[in-house]
Write a protein that holds these residues in place. Structure first.
Motif, PDB file in Angstrom:
ATOM      1  N   ARG A  14      28.808   2.261  23.843  1.00  0.00           N
ATOM      2  CA  ARG A  14      27.534   1.580  23.414  1.00  0.00           C
ATOM      3  C   ARG A  14      27.770   0.986  22.221  1.00  0.00           C
ATOM      4  O   ARG A  14      26.651   0.343  21.640  1.00  0.00           O
ATOM      5  CB  ARG A  14      26.629   2.810  23.339  1.00  0.00           C
ATOM      6  CG  ARG A  14      26.343   3.535  24.778  1.00  0.00           C
ATOM      7  CD  ARG A  14      25.419   4.398  24.394  1.00  0.00           C
ATOM      8  NE  ARG A  14      23.924   3.937  24.485  1.00  0.00           N
ATOM      9  CZ  ARG A  14      23.203   4.751  24.033  1.00  0.00           C
ATOM     10  NH1 ARG A  14      23.054   5.967  23.467  1.00  0.00           N
ATOM     11  NH2 ARG A  14      21.804   3.969  23.751  1.00  0.00           N
ATOM     12  N   GLY A  15      28.997   0.744  21.579  1.00  0.00           N
ATOM     13  CA  GLY A  15      29.189   0.127  20.413  1.00  0.00           C
ATOM     14  C   GLY A  15      29.133  -1.236  20.597  1.00  0.00           C
ATOM     15  O   GLY A  15      28.782  -1.899  21.597  1.00  0.00           O
ATOM     16  N   PRO A  16      29.063  -2.006  19.169  1.00  0.00           N
ATOM     17  CA  PRO A  16      29.067  -3.412  19.494  1.00  0.00           C
ATOM     18  C   PRO A  16      30.339  -4.045  20.321  1.00  0.00           C
ATOM     19  O   PRO A  16      31.310  -3.343  20.505  1.00  0.00           O
ATOM     20  CB  PRO A  16      29.469  -3.925  17.883  1.00  0.00           C
ATOM     21  CG  PRO A  16      29.341  -2.849  17.236  1.00  0.00           C
ATOM     22  CD  PRO A  16      29.645  -1.719  18.075  1.00  0.00           C
ATOM     23  N   ARG A  17      30.076  -5.271  21.246  1.00  0.00           N
ATOM     24  CA  ARG A  17      30.809  -5.778  22.064  1.00  0.00           C
ATOM     25  C   ARG A  17      31.075  -7.241  21.720  1.00  0.00           C
ATOM     26  O   ARG A  17      30.221  -7.854  21.575  1.00  0.00           O
ATOM     27  CB  ARG A  17      30.267  -5.585  23.368  1.00  0.00           C
ATOM     28  CG  ARG A  17      31.194  -6.063  24.528  1.00  0.00           C
ATOM     29  CD  ARG A  17      30.740  -5.783  25.915  1.00  0.00           C
ATOM     30  NE  ARG A  17      29.639  -6.602  26.247  1.00  0.00           N
ATOM     31  CZ  ARG A  17      29.492  -7.821  26.668  1.00  0.00           C
ATOM     32  NH1 ARG A  17      30.504  -8.296  27.004  1.00  0.00           N
ATOM     33  NH2 ARG A  17      28.326  -8.438  26.729  1.00  0.00           N
ATOM     34  N   GLU A  46      32.968  -5.324  14.472  1.00  0.00           N
ATOM     35  CA  GLU A  46      32.357  -4.070  14.389  1.00  0.00           C
ATOM     36  C   GLU A  46      31.957  -3.549  13.111  1.00  0.00           C
ATOM     37  O   GLU A  46      31.110  -3.157  12.748  1.00  0.00           O
ATOM     38  CB  GLU A  46      33.229  -3.160  15.220  1.00  0.00           C
ATOM     39  CG  GLU A  46      33.323  -2.830  16.615  1.00  0.00           C
ATOM     40  CD  GLU A  46      34.386  -2.092  17.229  1.00  0.00           C
ATOM     41  OE1 GLU A  46      34.765  -1.132  16.477  1.00  0.00           O
ATOM     42  OE2 GLU A  46      34.545  -2.056  18.591  1.00  0.00           O
ATOM     43  N   LEU A  49      29.315  -5.474  10.960  1.00  0.00           N
ATOM     44  CA  LEU A  49      27.855  -5.123  11.371  1.00  0.00           C
ATOM     45  C   LEU A  49      27.321  -4.136  10.507  1.00  0.00           C
ATOM     46  O   LEU A  49      26.237  -3.965  10.559  1.00  0.00           O
ATOM     47  CB  LEU A  49      27.735  -4.828  12.986  1.00  0.00           C
ATOM     48  CG  LEU A  49      28.274  -6.048  13.870  1.00  0.00           C
ATOM     49  CD1 LEU A  49      27.803  -5.631  15.144  1.00  0.00           C
ATOM     50  CD2 LEU A  49      27.117  -7.031  13.498  1.00  0.00           C
ATOM     51  N   THR A  50      28.284  -3.458   9.970  1.00  0.00           N
ATOM     52  CA  THR A  50      27.797  -2.322   9.014  1.00  0.00           C
ATOM     53  C   THR A  50      27.541  -2.695   7.685  1.00  0.00           C
ATOM     54  O   THR A  50      27.237  -2.083   6.797  1.00  0.00           O
ATOM     55  CB  THR A  50      28.921  -1.179   9.205  1.00  0.00           C
ATOM     56  OG1 THR A  50      30.098  -1.553   8.475  1.00  0.00           O
ATOM     57  CG2 THR A  50      29.025  -0.619  10.359  1.00  0.00           C
ATOM     58  N   TRP A  56      22.482 -10.152  10.311  1.00  0.00           N
ATOM     59  CA  TRP A  56      22.667 -10.004  11.708  1.00  0.00           C
ATOM     60  C   TRP A  56      21.424  -9.349  12.418  1.00  0.00           C
ATOM     61  O   TRP A  56      21.110  -8.339  12.164  1.00  0.00           O
ATOM     62  CB  TRP A  56      23.918  -9.232  12.220  1.00  0.00           C
ATOM     63  CG  TRP A  56      24.367  -9.399  13.690  1.00  0.00           C
ATOM     64  CD1 TRP A  56      24.131  -8.270  14.344  1.00  0.00           C
ATOM     65  CD2 TRP A  56      25.047 -10.438  14.097  1.00  0.00           C
ATOM     66  NE1 TRP A  56      24.662  -8.803  15.647  1.00  0.00           N
ATOM     67  CE2 TRP A  56      25.276 -10.082  15.614  1.00  0.00           C
ATOM     68  CE3 TRP A  56      25.608 -11.810  13.650  1.00  0.00           C
ATOM     69  CZ2 TRP A  56      25.996 -10.931  16.394  1.00  0.00           C
ATOM     70  CZ3 TRP A  56      26.206 -12.501  14.773  1.00  0.00           C
ATOM     71  CH2 TRP A  56      26.297 -12.141  15.923  1.00  0.00           C
ATOM     72  N   ARG A  61      23.923  -6.719  19.469  1.00  0.00           N
ATOM     73  CA  ARG A  61      25.229  -6.065  19.414  1.00  0.00           C
ATOM     74  C   ARG A  61      26.409  -6.694  20.438  1.00  0.00           C
ATOM     75  O   ARG A  61      27.215  -5.880  20.375  1.00  0.00           O
ATOM     76  CB  ARG A  61      24.910  -4.422  19.326  1.00  0.00           C
ATOM     77  CG  ARG A  61      23.775  -3.960  18.603  1.00  0.00           C
ATOM     78  CD  ARG A  61      24.005  -2.379  18.407  1.00  0.00           C
ATOM     79  NE  ARG A  61      25.015  -1.740  18.409  1.00  0.00           N
ATOM     80  CZ  ARG A  61      25.758  -1.641  17.295  1.00  0.00           C
ATOM     81  NH1 ARG A  61      25.145  -2.196  16.091  1.00  0.00           N
ATOM     82  NH2 ARG A  61      26.686  -0.789  17.122  1.00  0.00           N
ATOM     83  N   GLU A  62      25.943  -7.838  20.793  1.00  0.00           N
ATOM     84  CA  GLU A  62      26.869  -8.353  21.867  1.00  0.00           C
ATOM     85  C   GLU A  62      26.889  -9.737  21.256  1.00  0.00           C
ATOM     86  O   GLU A  62      26.094 -10.405  20.777  1.00  0.00           O
ATOM     87  CB  GLU A  62      26.408  -8.303  23.175  1.00  0.00           C
ATOM     88  CG  GLU A  62      26.657  -6.805  23.621  1.00  0.00           C
ATOM     89  CD  GLU A  62      26.206  -7.143  25.226  1.00  0.00           C
ATOM     90  OE1 GLU A  62      25.651  -8.247  25.751  1.00  0.00           O
ATOM     91  OE2 GLU A  62      25.875  -5.955  25.744  1.00  0.00           O
TER      92      GLU A  62
END
Length: 190
Positions: A14-17, A46, A49-50, A56, A61-62
């Motif tokens: 389910r993480g960023p893709r 990845e 995004l943090t 963003w 997340r894609e």
């Protein structure tokens, strides 16, 4: 080469893709370079995004990214056409304007120049794949609106580069004394 969901260039679960397409336009790039590009781009996406400054959309997340492994002649032509600089360079970044309604956001393109990247790695005593990974991380951060036009921006961007590269098991690329101003003077991205 494109990263599939279970490949090293795409995140699982389910993480960023990040979908990554790699193409070639000259240069004597080796197959292992593509794997290094995939790992670096996914790690940078990845991690970025943090980062608090990353502008963003929370729901997005894609994303997709295009990387072109080129020769210096091709990079020289792009650098001249889009930046007015009549010389080859190591990396160019071409962001795509974001459209909020897109389910899969295109970040843009990163272009690497083989001869310049190879020469820099030799001159700096770095492993070629490690240098490529640093440049991919650097280019991807540019696509996410990070820059190094002044020392404050450069410090933030370089700190994030260090963090991302550490997750890849790579040393600090700036430890050799390359100052923030030196990177800005190289003018590697568009």
């Amino acid at each position: 080469m494109s990263a599939e969901p279970d490949s090293p260039g795409a995140s699982r679960g389910r993480g960023p893709r990040l979908e990554i397409e790699i193409n070639r336009q000259g240069g004597a790039w080796q197959p292992e370079t593509e794997e290094a590009v995939l790992r670096a781009a996914q790690a940078a996406f990845e991690a970025a995004l943090t980062f608090p400054e990353t502008d963003w959309p929370a729901a997005a997340r894609e994303a997709e990214l295009s990387v072109l492994l080129a020769d210096d002649s091709f990079v020289h032509s792009l650098n001249r056409k889009f930046r007015g600089k009549d010389k080859p360079t190591n990396v160019l970044s071409f962001p795509v304007p974001r459209m909020a309604a897109q389910p899969l956001i295109s970040l843009g393109d990163i272009v690497l120049g083989f001869e310049t990247v190879t020469r820099e790695a030799v001159e700096q005593g770095k492993d070629l794949e490690a240098h490529v990974q640093h440049l991919v991380v650097h280019g991807l951060l540019h696509l996410l609106d990070y820059d190094h036009m002044n020392d404050e921006e450069a410090e933030v961007m370089e700190e994030y580069e260090r963090r991302i590269l550490e997750t890849l098991g790579l040393a600090d690329p700036y430890a050799g004394g390359q100052a923030p101003a030196a990177m800005r003077e190289q003018g590697e991205e568009a």
